[in-house]
Design a protein around this motif. Structure first.
Motif, short mmCIF file in Angstrom:
data_model
loop_
_atom_site.label_atom_id
_atom_site.label_comp_id
_atom_site.label_asym_id
_atom_site.label_seq_id
_atom_site.Cartn_x
_atom_site.Cartn_y
_atom_site.Cartn_z
N ALA A 93 113.98 9.98 36.38
CA ALA A 93 114.04 9.91 37.84
C ALA A 93 112.77 9.30 38.42
O ALA A 93 112.83 8.53 39.38
CB ALA A 93 114.26 11.30 38.42
N VAL A 94 111.62 9.62 37.83
CA VAL A 94 110.35 9.08 38.32
C VAL A 94 110.31 7.57 38.12
O VAL A 94 109.95 6.82 39.04
CB VAL A 94 109.16 9.76 37.60
N VAL A 95 110.70 7.10 36.93
CA VAL A 95 110.69 5.66 36.64
C VAL A 95 111.70 4.94 37.53
O VAL A 95 111.40 3.88 38.08
CB VAL A 95 110.98 5.42 35.14
N THR A 96 112.86 5.51 37.68
CA THR A 96 113.89 4.90 38.54
C THR A 96 113.37 4.75 39.98
O THR A 96 113.55 3.71 40.60
CB THR A 96 115.18 5.74 38.52
N ALA A 97 112.72 5.79 40.48
CA ALA A 97 112.19 5.75 41.85
C ALA A 97 111.11 4.68 41.98
O ALA A 97 111.08 3.94 42.96
CB ALA A 97 111.62 7.10 42.23
N ALA A 98 110.24 4.58 40.99
CA ALA A 98 109.15 3.59 41.06
C ALA A 98 109.69 2.17 41.02
O ALA A 98 109.25 1.31 41.79
CB ALA A 98 108.17 3.82 39.91
N VAL A 99 110.65 1.92 40.15
CA VAL A 99 111.22 0.57 40.05
C VAL A 99 112.02 0.24 41.31
O VAL A 99 111.94 -0.88 41.83
CB VAL A 99 112.07 0.43 38.77
N ALA A 100 112.75 1.22 41.82
CA ALA A 100 113.51 1.00 43.05
C ALA A 100 112.59 0.71 44.23
O ALA A 100 112.96 -0.02 45.15
CB ALA A 100 114.38 2.21 43.35
N GLN A 106 108.42 -3.38 33.65
CA GLN A 106 107.74 -3.34 32.35
C GLN A 106 106.45 -2.51 32.43
O GLN A 106 106.15 -1.72 31.54
CB GLN A 106 107.41 -4.76 31.85
N SER A 107 105.71 -2.70 33.49
CA SER A 107 104.46 -1.97 33.67
C SER A 107 104.73 -0.48 33.84
O SER A 107 104.02 0.37 33.27
CB SER A 107 103.73 -2.53 34.89
N ILE A 108 105.73 -0.15 34.61
CA ILE A 108 106.09 1.25 34.85
C ILE A 108 106.58 1.89 33.56
O ILE A 108 106.24 3.03 33.24
CB ILE A 108 107.14 1.36 35.97
N SER A 120 113.39 5.83 25.03
CA SER A 120 114.79 5.50 25.28
C SER A 120 115.20 5.88 26.71
O SER A 120 115.96 5.16 27.35
CB SER A 120 115.71 6.18 24.26
N VAL A 121 114.69 6.99 27.20
CA VAL A 121 114.98 7.41 28.57
C VAL A 121 114.38 6.42 29.56
O VAL A 121 115.02 6.03 30.53
CB VAL A 121 114.45 8.84 28.82
N VAL A 122 113.15 6.00 29.27
CA VAL A 122 112.46 5.08 30.17
C VAL A 122 113.16 3.72 30.21
O VAL A 122 113.35 3.15 31.27
CB VAL A 122 110.98 4.93 29.76
N SER A 123 113.57 3.23 29.05
CA SER A 123 114.23 1.91 29.04
C SER A 123 115.57 1.96 29.76
O SER A 123 115.95 1.03 30.45
CB SER A 123 114.39 1.39 27.61
N ALA A 128 118.55 0.55 34.63
CA ALA A 128 119.44 0.99 35.72
C ALA A 128 118.86 0.70 37.09
O ALA A 128 119.58 0.38 38.03
CB ALA A 128 119.71 2.49 35.58
N ALA A 129 117.55 0.79 37.22
CA ALA A 129 116.92 0.62 38.52
C ALA A 129 116.61 -0.81 38.87
O ALA A 129 116.51 -1.17 40.05
CB ALA A 129 115.63 1.44 38.59
#
Length: 173
Positions: A93-100, A106-108, A120-123, A128-129
């Motif tokens: 959820a944190v990565v998705t929010a940051a990319v959104a 890639q940096s995130i 795997s969760v991060v990729s 998705a985001a």
């Protein structure tokens, strides 16, 4: 001199403790994370300090806190690192929010993995985001105006234009 330095240090630590109590109290009171960050900033805390204190008070809300901090202008990579370290289970959820929010996927992803997130969760989250290749965030916007823009009034030739009229004098009325 030592006494005044000690006094300043003690005062700063007390102020920090008071601010920490306020951030925790705002969270406990049910304020949204956007409100918590804004209130902390109004009390003189930086967004990063508010982020740290909010994560310490409620690590289970790391994704919400991260989203609010990024919206408030905090560095997305620093937010992701802190939020994932506080609650690795919230990494997706944190990565998705940051990319959104517009951060570099890639940096995130690299930051989240370095902070302890499962690769795997991060990729999956970055895939998705991230917007599809060749599309823009403006083109994918689904917002619609609430009121339609009215059409322009018709143009009538000669009405009010030309700065004068025929040869008749103005009416005395």
């Amino acid at each position: 001199m030592k006494k005044s330095a000690l006094g300043i240090a003690l005062g700063a630590s007390l102020l920090s403790a008071v601010a920490m109590a306020d951030v925790a109290q705002y969270i406990e009171a049910g304020y949204s994370m956007d409100q918590v960050i804004a209130l902390a900033q109004s009390e003189g805390l930086s967004t990063e300090e508010a982020l740290e204190q909010a994560l310490a008070a409620a690590p289970e809300k790391a994704a919400e806190i991260a989203t609010a901090a990024i919206k408030a202008g905090a560095n997305a990579e620093a937010v992701v690192a802190a939020a994932v370290a506080a609650n690795p289970a919230s990494a997706e959820a944190v990565v998705t929010a940051a990319v959104a929010a517009g951060a570099n996927p890639q940096s995130i992803a690299a930051t989240a993995i370095a902070a302890g997130a499962d690769a795997s969760v991060v990729s999956q989250a970055t895939a998705a985001a991230a917007p599809p290749a060749g599309s823009s965030s403006l083109a994918s916007s689904t917002s619609t105006p609430t009121t339609p823009i009215p059409p322009a009034p018709p143009v009538i030739s000669g009405a009010g234009a030309g700065g004068g009229g025929g040869g008749t004098a103005a009416s005395p009325n």
